[in-house]
Design an enzyme around this catalytic site. Structure first.
Site, short mmCIF file in Angstrom:
data_model
loop_
_atom_site.label_atom_id
_atom_site.label_comp_id
_atom_site.label_asym_id
_atom_site.label_seq_id
_atom_site.Cartn_x
_atom_site.Cartn_y
_atom_site.Cartn_z
N ALA A 1 -9.25 -25.73 19.87
CA ALA A 1 -9.35 -27.08 20.45
C ALA A 1 -8.26 -28.00 19.91
O ALA A 1 -7.58 -28.69 20.68
CB ALA A 1 -10.73 -27.67 20.16
N GLU A 2 -8.06 -28.01 18.59
CA GLU A 2 -7.07 -28.92 18.03
C GLU A 2 -5.66 -28.52 18.45
O GLU A 2 -4.82 -29.39 18.71
CB GLU A 2 -7.16 -28.97 16.50
CG GLU A 2 -6.19 -29.98 15.94
CD GLU A 2 -6.65 -30.68 14.68
OE1 GLU A 2 -5.85 -31.46 14.13
OE2 GLU A 2 -7.79 -30.46 14.24
N THR A 3 -5.41 -27.23 18.57
CA THR A 3 -4.10 -26.78 19.03
C THR A 3 -3.81 -27.29 20.43
O THR A 3 -2.76 -27.88 20.70
CB THR A 3 -4.01 -25.24 18.98
OG1 THR A 3 -4.19 -24.81 17.63
CG2 THR A 3 -2.68 -24.74 19.53
#
Length: 162
Positions: free
Chosen positions: A74-76
């Site tokens: 998700a953060e990527t």
């Protein structure tokens, strides 16, 4: 972990970064952690970022996809979207990430799709939906990134970062 695919960028983004001598696939990659986890970015624009990650190798002791692995995916993806929104004069730094885990996954690939919730001058927020191969929602995440001005001391562009 599988064959690397070329990320598809909008032509105007390719042109903007090429004029600066920047290698877009390297800049908007999943980074060292994402590479170790098998994250592959398949599509990238400020409007939509799509990536995959294998469940195998990213599980917790019960054999289910680790919640932290979903957070990395998700953060990527949200960071890549934020970087593309910010353009070549900004870097994106994650300042808030929350994840709701809806169901477990034991095998196959999960796919994350990041779409913007807010795109401002100093912050960008993306919703990331992670689904299994049966298109069942595994996780819903929201990432907010601070958009910082590029500083020459940042070196050759820090890239999408968490």
């Amino acid at each position: 972990m599988g064959e690397q695919q070329q990320v598809q960028f909008p032509q105007e983004v390719i042109d903007e970064y090429a004029a600066l001598g920047v290698d877009l696939p390297a800049l908007f990659s999943a980074g060292h952690l994402g590479t170790r986890m098998g994250v592959q970015i398949l599509e990238a624009s400020a409007d939509r970022v799509v990536g995959t990650m294998p469940v195998e190798g990213n599980t917790q002791p019960y054999g289910l996809l680790h919640g932290g692995a979903s957070a990395v995916l998700a953060e990527t993806l949200g960071s890549v979207g934020s970087m593309l929104h910010g353009g070549s004069t900004k870097i994106a730094v994650g300042v808030d990430l929350n994840c709701t885990h809806h169901r477990g996954a034991r095998s196959g690939l999960v796919t994350g799709v990041a779409t913007p919730v807010h795109r401002g001058r100093s912050t960008a927020t993306y919703e990331i939906v992670i689904s299994d191969e049966q298109d069942r929602r595994v996780c819903t995440a929201r990432l907010t990134c601070l958009l910082r001005d590029v500083n020459p001391s940042d070196g050759a562009r820090a890239g999408a970062t968490g």
